[in-house]
Design a protein around this motif. Structure first.
Motif, short mmCIF file in Angstrom:
data_model
loop_
_atom_site.label_atom_id
_atom_site.label_comp_id
_atom_site.label_asym_id
_atom_site.label_seq_id
_atom_site.Cartn_x
_atom_site.Cartn_y
_atom_site.Cartn_z
N SER A 142 9.87 -17.15 0.29
CA SER A 142 9.09 -17.46 1.35
C SER A 142 9.62 -15.95 2.00
N ALA A 143 10.80 -15.69 2.27
CA ALA A 143 11.49 -14.77 2.96
C ALA A 143 11.14 -13.39 2.38
N PHE A 144 11.23 -13.42 0.79
CA PHE A 144 11.00 -12.26 0.13
C PHE A 144 9.81 -11.81 0.16
N TRP B 129 6.72 -4.37 3.76
CA TRP B 129 6.87 -2.95 3.13
C TRP B 129 5.44 -2.65 2.90
N VAL B 130 4.50 -3.53 2.49
CA VAL B 130 3.04 -3.01 2.24
C VAL B 130 2.40 -2.45 3.78
N ALA B 131 2.77 -3.16 4.93
CA ALA B 131 2.14 -2.81 6.01
C ALA B 131 2.82 -1.42 6.53
N ALA B 132 3.99 -1.15 6.42
CA ALA B 132 4.73 0.09 6.73
C ALA B 132 4.07 1.16 5.71
N ALA B 133 3.69 0.98 4.29
CA ALA B 133 3.35 2.08 3.49
C ALA B 133 1.78 2.05 3.67
N THR B 134 1.08 1.40 4.07
CA THR B 134 -0.45 1.54 4.40
C THR B 134 -1.09 1.50 5.62
N GLY B 135 -0.10 1.01 6.64
CA GLY B 135 -0.45 1.07 8.22
C GLY B 135 -1.55 0.34 8.38
#
Length: 199
Positions: free
Chosen positions: A138-140, A147-153
């Motif tokens: 769950s943590a992973f 990471w997805v949010a940081a990469a795709t905004g």
């Protein structure tokens, strides 16, 4: 063989329904990819390691949960919009169903893999470490969302599904923990019986 065909038909039908008219195709891929990967892994390992029927049906249920969330996005599943209105809430809580399943299903899979590969024996350590796996998983997953949010905004906003809730990440992991504990409490005996038939 009969059960396998039923499993495949249900999986394929829900997949086709989910992808036929998703709210957002980018979000669909983000939400559905774990279910797609699961099918590929089951197919690739079917000769080396076959799970119990309980595990296979739990995997299917989890895939259905993912495909429903992928079609509508987790924040806009219609039934849970209706439930939110009935309870006077502004938040669609379908994502919490997904995170509960993220504990309820993987705890049985982790338990089965460890028991059948002789890593552990039936008992308290097996239960404890199965729950530990669920929390790590769950943590992973929360890290992947970050990471997805940081990469795709902004494109990942529907994938994150926080809906403005500041404790969303922590509550997601807590629900996975609760799901894992419930999975063990409800299914351990049945799971043990099915594993004993395979050995």
């Amino acid at each position: 063989m009969h059960n396998k065909m039923i499993w495949i038909v249900i999986y394929a039908a829900v997949l086709l329904w989910s992808v036929s008219d998703p709210k957002d195709m980018f979000t669909w891929w983000l939400e559905a990819i774990p279910a797609l990967i699961a099918a590929v892994l089951l197919l690739a390992t079917r000769h080396r390691f076959q799970f119990t029927s309980l595990a296979y049906w739990l995997i299917l249920v989890h895939c259905i949960v993912l495909f429903i969330g992928a079609r509508y996005t987790y924040a806009e599943v219609p039934l849970f919009d209706w439930l939110a209105q009935m309870m006077g809430s502004e938040r669609n809580n379908y994502d919490k169903v997904g995170h509960f399943a993220q504990g309820f299903v993987p705890v049985i899979l982790a338990r089965e893999i460890m028991l059948r590969n002789g890593v552990l024996k039936v008992g308290a350590w097996c239960q404890f470490l199965s729950v530990c796996f669920v929390l790590a998983f769950s943590a992973f997953y929360e890290l992947i969302e970050w990471w997805v949010a940081a990469a795709t905004g902004e494109d990942a906003e529907a994938f994150l599904g926080t809906q403005g809730y500041v404790w969303d990440t922590q509550s997601d992991m807590f629900l996975a923990l609760i799901g894992g504990i419930c999975g063990l409490l409800l299914l351990t005996r049945l799971h043990n019986r099915q594993i004993s038939r395979i050995k």
